[in-house]
Each structure stands twice: as C-alpha cells, then as structure tokens.
Design an enzyme around this catalytic site. Structure first.
Site, PDB file in Angstrom:
ATOM      1  N   SER A  24      14.529 -16.518  17.357  1.00  0.00           N
ATOM      2  CA  SER A  24      13.616 -16.117  16.275  1.00  0.00           C
ATOM      3  C   SER A  24      12.178 -16.356  16.706  1.00  0.00           C
ATOM      4  O   SER A  24      11.924 -17.078  17.686  1.00  0.00           O
ATOM      5  CB  SER A  24      13.942 -16.975  15.050  1.00  0.00           C
ATOM      6  OG  SER A  24      12.905 -16.954  14.091  1.00  0.00           O
TER       7      SER A  24
ATOM      8  N   TYR B 118      15.209 -23.842   9.328  1.00  0.00           N
ATOM      9  CA  TYR B 118      15.423 -22.646  10.154  1.00  0.00           C
ATOM     10  C   TYR B 118      14.691 -22.793  11.496  1.00  0.00           C
ATOM     11  O   TYR B 118      15.253 -22.520  12.569  1.00  0.00           O
ATOM     12  CB  TYR B 118      14.921 -21.428   9.379  1.00  0.00           C
ATOM     13  CG  TYR B 118      15.197 -20.081  10.003  1.00  0.00           C
ATOM     14  CD1 TYR B 118      16.457 -19.499   9.914  1.00  0.00           C
ATOM     15  CD2 TYR B 118      14.193 -19.367  10.660  1.00  0.00           C
ATOM     16  CE1 TYR B 118      16.706 -18.247  10.462  1.00  0.00           C
ATOM     17  CE2 TYR B 118      14.429 -18.120  11.207  1.00  0.00           C
ATOM     18  CZ  TYR B 118      15.688 -17.555  11.104  1.00  0.00           C
ATOM     19  OH  TYR B 118      15.934 -16.320  11.649  1.00  0.00           O
TER      20      TYR B 118
HETATM   21  P1  NAP Z   1      21.602 -10.965   7.548  1.00  0.00           P
HETATM   22  O1  NAP Z   1      21.239  -9.570   7.183  1.00  0.00           O
HETATM   23  O2  NAP Z   1      21.475 -12.022   6.514  1.00  0.00           O
HETATM   24  O3  NAP Z   1      23.055 -11.039   8.234  1.00  0.00           O
HETATM   25  C1  NAP Z   1      23.561 -12.267   8.656  1.00  0.00           C
HETATM   26  C2  NAP Z   1      25.053 -12.153   8.865  1.00  0.00           C
HETATM   27  O4  NAP Z   1      25.575 -13.441   9.230  1.00  0.00           O
HETATM   28  C3  NAP Z   1      25.789 -11.702   7.630  1.00  0.00           C
HETATM   29  O5  NAP Z   1      26.776 -10.768   7.989  1.00  0.00           O
HETATM   30  C4  NAP Z   1      26.426 -13.009   7.142  1.00  0.00           C
HETATM   31  O6  NAP Z   1      27.626 -12.882   6.423  1.00  0.00           O
HETATM   32  C5  NAP Z   1      26.744 -13.680   8.462  1.00  0.00           C
HETATM   33  N1  NAP Z   1      27.029 -15.102   8.289  1.00  0.00           N
HETATM   34  C6  NAP Z   1      26.248 -16.036   7.681  1.00  0.00           C
HETATM   35  N2  NAP Z   1      26.863 -17.215   7.702  1.00  0.00           N
HETATM   36  C7  NAP Z   1      28.054 -17.047   8.345  1.00  0.00           C
HETATM   37  C8  NAP Z   1      29.140 -17.899   8.683  1.00  0.00           C
HETATM   38  N3  NAP Z   1      29.125 -19.195   8.376  1.00  0.00           N
HETATM   39  N4  NAP Z   1      30.198 -17.379   9.330  1.00  0.00           N
HETATM   40  C9  NAP Z   1      30.225 -16.067   9.647  1.00  0.00           C
HETATM   41  N5  NAP Z   1      29.242 -15.206   9.354  1.00  0.00           N
HETATM   42  C10 NAP Z   1      28.165 -15.687   8.707  1.00  0.00           C
HETATM   43  O7  NAP Z   1      20.684 -11.404   8.750  1.00  0.00           O
HETATM   44  P2  NAP Z   1      19.953 -10.566   9.880  1.00  0.00           P
HETATM   45  O8  NAP Z   1      18.544 -10.390   9.454  1.00  0.00           O
HETATM   46  O9  NAP Z   1      20.772  -9.392  10.305  1.00  0.00           O
HETATM   47  O10 NAP Z   1      19.943 -11.702  10.994  1.00  0.00           O
HETATM   48  C11 NAP Z   1      20.924 -11.824  12.015  1.00  0.00           C
HETATM   49  C12 NAP Z   1      20.483 -12.929  12.952  1.00  0.00           C
HETATM   50  O11 NAP Z   1      19.168 -12.643  13.440  1.00  0.00           O
HETATM   51  C13 NAP Z   1      20.375 -14.310  12.288  1.00  0.00           C
HETATM   52  O12 NAP Z   1      20.743 -15.305  13.198  1.00  0.00           O
HETATM   53  C14 NAP Z   1      18.890 -14.409  11.954  1.00  0.00           C
HETATM   54  O13 NAP Z   1      18.459 -15.726  11.826  1.00  0.00           O
HETATM   55  C15 NAP Z   1      18.303 -13.725  13.153  1.00  0.00           C
HETATM   56  N6  NAP Z   1      16.943 -13.211  12.987  1.00  0.00           N
HETATM   57  C16 NAP Z   1      16.625 -12.339  11.983  1.00  0.00           C
HETATM   58  C17 NAP Z   1      15.330 -11.817  11.916  1.00  0.00           C
HETATM   59  C18 NAP Z   1      14.881 -10.860  10.857  1.00  0.00           C
HETATM   60  O14 NAP Z   1      13.666 -10.628  10.761  1.00  0.00           O
HETATM   61  N7  NAP Z   1      15.766 -10.265  10.068  1.00  0.00           N
HETATM   62  C19 NAP Z   1      14.398 -12.185  12.863  1.00  0.00           C
HETATM   63  C20 NAP Z   1      14.764 -13.110  13.856  1.00  0.00           C
HETATM   64  C21 NAP Z   1      16.037 -13.591  13.914  1.00  0.00           C
HETATM   65  P3  NAP Z   1      27.680 -12.637   4.813  1.00  0.00           P
HETATM   66  O15 NAP Z   1      27.402 -11.212   4.654  1.00  0.00           O
HETATM   67  O16 NAP Z   1      29.065 -13.008   4.446  1.00  0.00           O
HETATM   68  O17 NAP Z   1      26.638 -13.529   4.211  1.00  0.00           O
HETATM   69  C1  GCO Z   2      10.699 -16.048   7.476  1.00  0.00           C
HETATM   70  C2  GCO Z   2      11.620 -15.075   8.122  1.00  0.00           C
HETATM   71  C3  GCO Z   2      11.868 -15.355   9.580  1.00  0.00           C
HETATM   72  C4  GCO Z   2      12.496 -14.188  10.245  1.00  0.00           C
HETATM   73  C5  GCO Z   2      12.691 -14.237  11.705  1.00  0.00           C
HETATM   74  C6  GCO Z   2      11.433 -14.187  12.479  1.00  0.00           C
HETATM   75  O1  GCO Z   2      10.931 -16.409   6.330  1.00  0.00           O
HETATM   76  O2  GCO Z   2       9.688 -16.404   8.108  1.00  0.00           O
HETATM   77  O3  GCO Z   2      12.796 -14.879   7.447  1.00  0.00           O
HETATM   78  O4  GCO Z   2      11.963 -16.575   9.992  1.00  0.00           O
HETATM   79  O5  GCO Z   2      13.678 -13.843   9.645  1.00  0.00           O
HETATM   80  O6  GCO Z   2      13.592 -15.213  12.135  1.00  0.00           O
HETATM   81  O7  GCO Z   2      11.703 -14.018  13.822  1.00  0.00           O
END
Ligand code: NAP
Ligand code: GCO
Length: 267
Positions: free
Chosen positions: A145, A158
C-alpha cells in the site's frame, strides 16, 4: 519476449479475489495463461466471484476460507493441491481497513486489521512455501500500500500492517531466494474499489468528497487508479520476466510517492 510473460501451465492462488483488486489481478493472470484459484470469506461472495469470472470467460475455482485461520488455510492448500495441482503463484490480496483515530481505536480493532493484513500473508505464504521449495520455483506477491511508506490520520493499524508486510516481503525473499522463490510486493496507489468507496462518496450538494479532490491533487496522473492498472505489474511479478527481481515493492500509484503535491491555488 512474449514467452517470458506467459503463465501457461501455472496455478495461481489469489486470496480475497471475488471482486476489486484481487479479481482484476486474477483475471490478468488468467489472461496470461494461468489457472486461477481464489477464496473468500463466505460462499455467497465465492458464488458472485465465480459468476464474474465466468462472464469474463475465465474458468476459475473458488473456495470458502478465512485467511486468518491457519487450519482453514492449510486445509485449503491441501484441497487445491489435490483438486487442481501445486500452487506456483500466490497473491496475498485479501485485506481490510478500519479508519478510526488511533486514540479511539480499541486494541481488538487494531489486532483485527493486523490479523488480516499481516498475519494472514504469513499464514498463507507459510502454507505454500514447502511446495514451492520442493519444486525449486515459486512467486509470492504481497499487496502492500501507500501506507507501506506513508502515514495519515485514522489508519494506524493499516499502516502498521502494510509496513510490516513490506518487511515480510523482503524477509521471504531473503530466506527463500536460494530456492528460486521470488517474493515481491505491489503497492497500489489510491484505487477505486469498494474499500475506498467511502472516500469518494459525493457530498450532499453533489460536489466531490474532499478526500477525492485531495487524492487527485496528490497524484501526478490526476486520477484514481483502476484495479486494471495493476494487471501488467502483477503479470510481470508472476512470470519468468521477473526471475531476478526479489524483495522489491513495485508501487503502482500514478506517481504519488514521487510528488510533493500541488501548490495551493496553482491549477
Ligand atoms: P476490497 O474491495 O475490500 O476487497 C478485499 C477482499 O478481501 C474482499 O473480497 C474480502 O472479502 C476479502 N477478505 C477480507 N478479509 C478476508 C479474510 N479474512 N479471508 C478471506 N478474504 C478476506 O479491497 P480492495 O480495494 O480490492 O483491496 C485488495 C487489497 O489491496 C487489500 O489488501 C488492500 O489493503 C490493498 N490495497 C487497496 C488499495 C485501494 O486503494 N483500494 C490500495 C492499496 C492497497 P469479503 O468480500 O468477504 O469482505
Ligand atoms: C486510506 C485508504 C488507503 C488505500 C491504499 C493506499 O484510507 O488512506 O483506504 O490506505 O486503500 O492502501 O495505497
């Protein structure tokens, strides 16, 4: 050159990949030739994921598994090895966030985030490593992240977890590089998914959420990322094209980490 990026014959486990970033990464790996296996917490989400993969022309296998449970993860990996084959590529994608000021956050809430975002990548990696060591080949991609590098209000747990995940990535690379296992991270910038939807909600008067405008101003690309922006980097880190890249975090952030931010009033 194309062969270097081909994932033909490879089996990839992408955690939490029914939708969002996991789904986009798994779809990209499938389009590069990999067989996709994913898990989610509930059957309902697995079924929705299976339907979405089918619609995209991808024959994925989905299982119910909570990645924080070592027993469930070990059973999942054994079942995949029996029903699909040995796992060549692991993407630790499942993650949660809790946006709560640190002085108001309970220790239980803090631990829940650490459990999913840091302990689970340890548990799942540990479960697939013996198979990869036997084959003397494997790719582990940890979804890090911006918060692996930066802090901000309300995301202490986080940031602690994602900073830890960056170091777990480096340690897996250090410990298992001699087995021809590469462990790298992808550090997505701000990506439009359900996880970040609250930060993009329109205001009552129809204007942009202030955080939405803030992110656009902080991003040289002047936009939020799409989950599909992570497709190419994921295929690269899953393929032979990255066989000497180890312990690296590839930030896919539209330039956020390179940028001091827009001068106030200078549009
Ligand atoms: P999301 O839309 O919230 O999807 C997360 C997925 O993880 C969902 O399918 C969720 O399942 C699953 N999950 C959560 N807890 C779990 C568990 N204990 N066991 C199995 N599955 C579980 O998130 P996303 O934005 O696609 O993010 C995916 C990854 O990228 C995460 O690690 C997040 O921190 C990272 N990330 C996101 C962003 C961003 O801007 N979106 C940026 C940087 C990093 P449910 O549907 O059942 O809740
Ligand atoms: C926040 C965001 C993030 C992003 C992501 C950034 O509240 O600042 O949710 O932390 O999801 O991980 O890279």
């Amino acid at each position: 050159m194309q062969n270097q990026f081909s994932l033909k014959g490879k089996i990839a486990l992408v955690t939490g990949a029914s939708y969002g970033i996991g789904f986009a990464i798994a779809s990209a790996l499938a389009n590069a030739g990999a067989t996709i296996v994913f898990n989610d917490l509930k059957q309902e989400f697995v079924d929705k994921g299976l339907a979405a993969y089918k619609e995209a022309g991808i024959d994925a296998k989905g299982y119910v598994c909570d990645v924080t449970s070592e027993d469930q993860v070990n059973a999942l990996v054994a079942q995949i090895e029996k029903e699909v084959g040995a796992i060549d590529i692991l993407v630790n994608n499942a993650g949660i966030i809790k946006r709560i000021p640190m002085h108001e956050m309970s220790a239980t809430e803090f631990r829940q985030v650490i459990d999913v975002d840091l302990n689970a990548p340890f548990i799942v990696s540990k479960a697939v490593l013996p198979g990869m060591m036997r084959k003397r080949a494997g790719k582990i991609i940890n979804i890090c992240s911006m918060m692996s590098e930066l802090g901000r209000e309300t995301v202490s747990a986080y940031a602690a977890a994602k900073g830890g995940l960056k170091m777990l990535t480096r340690n897996i690379a250090s410990e298992y590089g001699e087995y021809n296992i590469q462990c790298n991270g992808i550090g997505p910038g701000y990506i439009a998914t359900p996880q970040t939807a609250p930060l993009r909600e329109k205001q009552a008067n129809g204007s942009r959420h202030p955080f939405d405008s803030f992110i656009i101003a902080k991003t040289p690309a002047a936009r939020w990322g799409n989950a599909e922006d992570l497709a190419g980097p994921a295929v690269f880190l899953a393929s032979n094209a990255s066989d000497f890249v180890n312990g690296h975090v590839l930030y896919v952030d539209g330039g956020i980490l390179a940028y001091i931010g827009k001068q106030p009033g200078n549009n």
